[in-house]
Scaffold this motif. Structure first.
Motif, PDB file in Angstrom:
ATOM      1  N   ALA A   1       0.926  -1.093  -0.111  1.00  0.00           N
ATOM      2  CA  ALA A   1      -0.040   0.070  -0.100  1.00  0.00           C
ATOM      3  C   ALA A   1       0.827   1.355  -0.023  1.00  0.00           C
ATOM      4  O   ALA A   1       2.218   1.359   0.164  1.00  0.00           O
ATOM      5  N   GLU A   2       0.269   2.330   0.175  1.00  0.00           N
ATOM      6  CA  GLU A   2       1.006   3.677   0.144  1.00  0.00           C
ATOM      7  C   GLU A   2       1.793   3.561   1.157  1.00  0.00           C
ATOM      8  O   GLU A   2       2.980   4.110   1.220  1.00  0.00           O
ATOM      9  N   ARG A   3       1.602   3.266   2.499  1.00  0.00           N
ATOM     10  CA  ARG A   3       2.235   3.238   3.658  1.00  0.00           C
ATOM     11  C   ARG A   3       2.542   1.705   4.069  1.00  0.00           C
ATOM     12  O   ARG A   3       1.700   0.929   4.005  1.00  0.00           O
ATOM     13  N   PRO A   4       3.805   1.552   4.210  1.00  0.00           N
ATOM     14  CA  PRO A   4       4.240   0.071   4.884  1.00  0.00           C
ATOM     15  C   PRO A   4       3.430  -0.408   6.118  1.00  0.00           C
ATOM     16  O   PRO A   4       3.025   0.465   6.917  1.00  0.00           O
ATOM     17  N   GLY A   5       3.204  -1.428   6.328  1.00  0.00           N
ATOM     18  CA  GLY A   5       2.389  -1.915   7.429  1.00  0.00           C
ATOM     19  C   GLY A   5       3.007  -3.117   7.862  1.00  0.00           C
ATOM     20  O   GLY A   5       3.615  -4.088   7.161  1.00  0.00           O
ATOM     21  N   ARG A   6       2.739  -3.685   9.227  1.00  0.00           N
ATOM     22  CA  ARG A   6       3.369  -4.714   9.984  1.00  0.00           C
ATOM     23  C   ARG A   6       2.098  -5.256  10.868  1.00  0.00           C
ATOM     24  O   ARG A   6       1.151  -4.429  11.274  1.00  0.00           O
ATOM     25  N   TRP A   7       1.761  -6.550  10.783  1.00  0.00           N
ATOM     26  CA  TRP A   7       0.741  -7.170  11.574  1.00  0.00           C
ATOM     27  C   TRP A   7       1.124  -8.459  12.119  1.00  0.00           C
ATOM     28  O   TRP A   7       2.167  -9.011  11.730  1.00  0.00           O
ATOM     29  N   ARG A   8       0.528  -8.590  13.392  1.00  0.00           N
ATOM     30  CA  ARG A   8       0.910 -10.172  13.998  1.00  0.00           C
ATOM     31  C   ARG A   8      -0.543 -10.663  14.123  1.00  0.00           C
ATOM     32  O   ARG A   8      -1.546  -9.890  14.532  1.00  0.00           O
ATOM     33  N   SER A   9      -0.754 -11.937  14.085  1.00  0.00           N
ATOM     34  CA  SER A   9      -1.778 -12.563  14.327  1.00  0.00           C
ATOM     35  C   SER A   9      -1.823 -14.108  14.628  1.00  0.00           C
ATOM     36  O   SER A   9      -0.659 -14.755  14.468  1.00  0.00           O
ATOM     37  N   ALA A  10      -2.791 -14.456  15.356  1.00  0.00           N
ATOM     38  CA  ALA A  10      -2.576 -15.894  16.039  1.00  0.00           C
ATOM     39  C   ALA A  10      -3.635 -16.579  15.035  1.00  0.00           C
ATOM     40  O   ALA A  10      -4.744 -16.506  14.871  1.00  0.00           O
TER      41      ALA A  10
END
Length: 169
Positions: free
Chosen positions: A72-81
């Motif tokens: 996307a336009e802005r980098p993202g980080r996610w954590r999920s279980a």
């Protein structure tokens, strides 16, 4: 002398137990996502092969997904279980797919616990599938998109550091 031999044998037995692998591992991690309209992310699929290397069965395996994306336009980080609920006997392996994972260009999947009985925590479902390969994931994405008419569709591999770099399988 007999006591010393028994102690050595007991030590050897303990070493065999302690040195034996007592983990639940990921053998393989694969991920793909589709894009349309000149690279806009559409949907993704991630699978893994889980192996029980413990000396006892497990009834559930909890996975942690760390994903990073610059799509996307802005980098993202996610954590999920994610939680696989299914019995795995010692030495058994199972292929699972994460149900509706995030679309990311980089993923890292790790085992974050396994046990007997009821899981200690919840997570999004990881469901058993017949095969974990890029080919199978790509075919599933194509089936999902069969009714859509978005131009410029492309399937891209997700990089999976820590879970093995995806290969063309």
């Amino acid at each position: 002398m007999r006591l010393l031999a028994l102690a050595a044998c007991g030590g050897l037995f303990f070493c065999q137990l302690a040195c034996a692998s007592t983990t639940v591992d990921l053998e393989r991690v694969r991920g793909v996502y589709s894009t349309h309209f000149h690279g806009i992310p559409d949907s993704g699929r991630i699978c893994a092969v889980i192996s029980n290397r413990r000396g006892s069965p497990v009834d559930w395996v909890r996975l942690r997904l760390a994903s990073r994306s610059g799509l996307a336009e802005r980098p993202g980080r996610w954590r999920s279980a994610w939680l696989y609920r299914g019995r795995l006997e010692p030495g058994e392996s199972v292929a699972v797919e994460l149900d509706r994972p995030p679309v990311s260009d980089q993923i890292r999947l790790t085992v974050h616990g396994a046990g007997r009985g009821r899981p200690t925590r919840t997570g999004r479902p990881a469901v058993e599938i017949p095969e974990c390969s890029e080919r199978a994931l790509s075919a599933a994405l194509e089936r999902d998109a069969a009714a859509r008419e978005a131009p410029g569709r492309e399937i891209v591999r997700m990089a999976a550091p820590g879970g093995g770099e995806p290969s063309r399988d």
